[in-house]
Design an enzyme around this catalytic site. Structure first.
Site, PDB file in Angstrom:
ATOM      1  N   ASP A 191      -8.550  -1.246  -8.872  1.00 54.80           N
ATOM      2  CA  ASP A 191      -9.077  -2.247  -9.817  1.00 54.80           C
ATOM      3  C   ASP A 191     -10.427  -2.802  -9.347  1.00 54.80           C
ATOM      4  O   ASP A 191     -11.317  -3.048 -10.152  1.00 54.80           O
ATOM      5  CB  ASP A 191      -8.085  -3.397 -10.009  1.00 54.80           C
ATOM      6  CG  ASP A 191      -7.148  -3.127 -11.184  1.00 54.80           C
ATOM      7  OD1 ASP A 191      -7.066  -1.956 -11.619  1.00 54.80           O
ATOM      8  OD2 ASP A 191      -6.495  -4.070 -11.666  1.00 54.80           O
TER       9      ASP A 191
ATOM     10  N   TYR B 172       6.510  -0.484  -3.736  1.00 53.25           N
ATOM     11  CA  TYR B 172       6.998  -0.713  -5.103  1.00 53.25           C
ATOM     12  C   TYR B 172       8.359  -0.056  -5.352  1.00 53.25           C
ATOM     13  O   TYR B 172       9.030  -0.354  -6.330  1.00 53.25           O
ATOM     14  CB  TYR B 172       5.991  -0.201  -6.143  1.00 53.25           C
ATOM     15  CG  TYR B 172       4.701  -0.998  -6.192  1.00 53.25           C
ATOM     16  CD1 TYR B 172       4.539  -2.153  -5.445  1.00 53.25           C
ATOM     17  CD2 TYR B 172       3.645  -0.599  -6.995  1.00 53.25           C
ATOM     18  CE1 TYR B 172       3.369  -2.868  -5.467  1.00 53.25           C
ATOM     19  CE2 TYR B 172       2.458  -1.326  -7.035  1.00 53.25           C
ATOM     20  CZ  TYR B 172       2.329  -2.454  -6.259  1.00 53.25           C
ATOM     21  OH  TYR B 172       1.163  -3.178  -6.288  1.00 53.25           O
TER      22      TYR B 172
ATOM     23  N   LYS C  28      -3.258   0.180   6.962  1.00 50.27           N
ATOM     24  CA  LYS C  28      -3.242  -1.026   7.788  1.00 50.27           C
ATOM     25  C   LYS C  28      -2.544  -0.640   9.093  1.00 50.27           C
ATOM     26  O   LYS C  28      -1.552  -1.247   9.512  1.00 50.27           O
ATOM     27  CB  LYS C  28      -2.508  -2.145   7.020  1.00 50.27           C
ATOM     28  CG  LYS C  28      -2.644  -3.523   7.616  1.00 50.27           C
ATOM     29  CD  LYS C  28      -4.021  -4.133   7.459  1.00 50.27           C
ATOM     30  CE  LYS C  28      -4.063  -5.483   8.148  1.00 50.27           C
ATOM     31  NZ  LYS C  28      -5.419  -6.039   8.261  1.00 50.27           N
TER      32      LYS C  28
ATOM     33  N   ASP D  50      -8.307  -4.260   4.559  1.00 46.47           N
ATOM     34  CA  ASP D  50      -9.120  -5.467   4.393  1.00 46.47           C
ATOM     35  C   ASP D  50     -10.608  -5.114   4.479  1.00 46.47           C
ATOM     36  O   ASP D  50     -11.427  -5.571   3.666  1.00 46.47           O
ATOM     37  CB  ASP D  50      -8.743  -6.551   5.420  1.00 46.47           C
ATOM     38  CG  ASP D  50      -8.520  -6.002   6.822  1.00 46.47           C
ATOM     39  OD1 ASP D  50      -8.419  -4.754   6.980  1.00 46.47           O
ATOM     40  OD2 ASP D  50      -8.455  -6.790   7.779  1.00 46.47           O
TER      41      ASP D  50
END
Ligand code: NAD
Length: 362
Positions: free
Chosen positions: A253, A142, A193, A225
């Site tokens: 979330d 970000y 990851k 994942d």
């Protein structure tokens, strides 16, 4: 008597209603634990735009910086949605997080037995879930450079973002996560990851190195994942999760929605030095603002997180959390968590029920 300066940012929509309940609860707890809170209210978001023409007045940031902790209710609403980006309420909140250098976001997700039917997952899957997501908040993709939409030599446009973490950024979020896990169940799962991304390989290596300093915390790793899958398949396996900004945005979330009730979810954002920022996960709920329908419990639980993580008053935090459980046990419900046979209350009524529960506990 221990004294703490607390900045209150009621903000917009239901913000002032739920903040009033949290302040009453804090006052009740203060008298029970011989604490003194010096509350200072300041403007943020739409309320600040209306009053002084900008979403984060300098005075507000200074007041926050000069306090031990900041309690924020919520900002935003349709009235300000069409303003230019630098004048939007959300810009005020981002500015506050940056101004206080809050790099760690803590979001607990706990299934309360009284509200287990609110989850969209089966009760046998979510029963007993009590986890915390520690998300890095000021780095990663970000914020990484270069970023932008660039023209290539062929004239085609190309969008670019960069996922980058330095060792020091990994170390400081890692320390918050190990300390958090230590205060909880002593299990930390780092999510990355690393099978594909170099930045994740560094993340994993640095966390492994850090773990030698936290021998009492068990460190494990999952690819993101698999972590997403495990969160909905068998969420009870998790105690504390630590991850970067992008993965944390998504996983927190998912974790929050295991509980199914947005009016119940608190959060904390912490920096290296005080003050931390404590706020409900939900927004300003303009659709129910001013109607005494808001659920104040996420706000009240955010105040409990403030006591635990900023003011080091875990027993007072426990007292508030117990009061929340007690009002739910006796069937008190705001409309968002109402179910048949329960006792309907407004925001103020829920506040009064909490005060009664607290006075019984004293
Ligand atoms: P929201 O969280 O405000 O509301 C979503 C839904 O949940 C609404 O139906 C609302 O009534 C309900 N809800 C939320 N909190 C509740 C509570 N405590 N009690 C009962 N019901 C509750 O999200 P939204 O509608 O997408 O956004 C509304 C405004 O809030 C927007 O301006 C948005 O930008 C802002 N927002 C602010 C924050 C923040 O302050 N941190 C976070 C998210 C959204």
């Amino acid at each position: 008597m221990q004294q703490y300066r607390i900045t209150l940012l009621p903000g917009d929509g239901i913000g002032p209603e739920i903040m009033a309940v949290a302040v009453d609860v804090l006052k009740a707890v203060a008298s029970q634990f011989n604490l003194e809170f010096v509350f200072q209210s300041a403007l943020i978001g739409g309320a600040a735009i209306d009053a002084v023409g900008e979403p984060l007045p300098q005075e507000t940031l200074a007041t926050c910086q000069n306090s031990e902790a900041v309690l924020l209710a919520a900002i935003g609403g349709p009235k300000w949605d069409t303003l230019p980006r630098h004048l939007r309420p959300e810009t005020g909140l981002l500015g506050l997080r940056a101004g206080l250098q809050l790099f760690a976001n803590l979001r607990p997700a706990k299934i309360l037995p009284q509200l287990i039917d609110a989850s969209s997952l089966k009760p046998e899957v979510v029963s007993g879930v009590d986890l915390m997501v520690v998300r890095e908040l000021t780095g990663g993709i970000y914020f990484g450079q270069p970023r932008g939409i660039f023209a290539t030599e062929t004239g085609e446009k190309r969008g670019v973002n960069t996922m980058a973490y330095s060792e020091s950024e990994i170390e400081r979020i890692g320390r918050v996560a190990f300390e958090t896990a230590r205060k909880r169940g002593g299990k930390l799962c780092s999510v990355d990851k690393a099978n594909v991304l170099e930045v994740s390989q560094l993340w994993r290596d640095r966390l492994n190195q850090l773990s030698s300093e936290y021998a009492d915390v068990e460190l494990t790793h999952l690819y993101v994942d698999n972590a997403a899958m495990q969160l909905v398949r068998a969420p009870r396996q998790f105690d504390t999760i630590v991850t970067g900004n992008l993965f944390g945005d998504i996983l927190s979330d998912i974790a929050a929605m295991l509980t199914g009730s947005i009016g119940m979810l608190p959060s904390a954002s912490l920096g290296s030095a005080a003050p931390g920022l404590f706020e409900p996960v939900h927004g300003s709920a303009p659709d129910i603002a001013g109607q005494d329908k808001a659920n104040p419990l996420a706000m009240v639980l955010s105040a409990a997180m403030m006591l635990r993580y900023a003011l080091n008053q875990p027993v007072a935090a426990d007292r508030i959390e117990q009061a929340v459980l007690q009002v739910l046990d006796q069937g008190d419900r705001t409309p968002d968590i109402m179910s048949p046979g329960m006792n309907p209350l407004g925001c103020q009524g829920m506040g009064e029920a909490l005060l009664q529960a607290l006075s019984r506990a004293a």
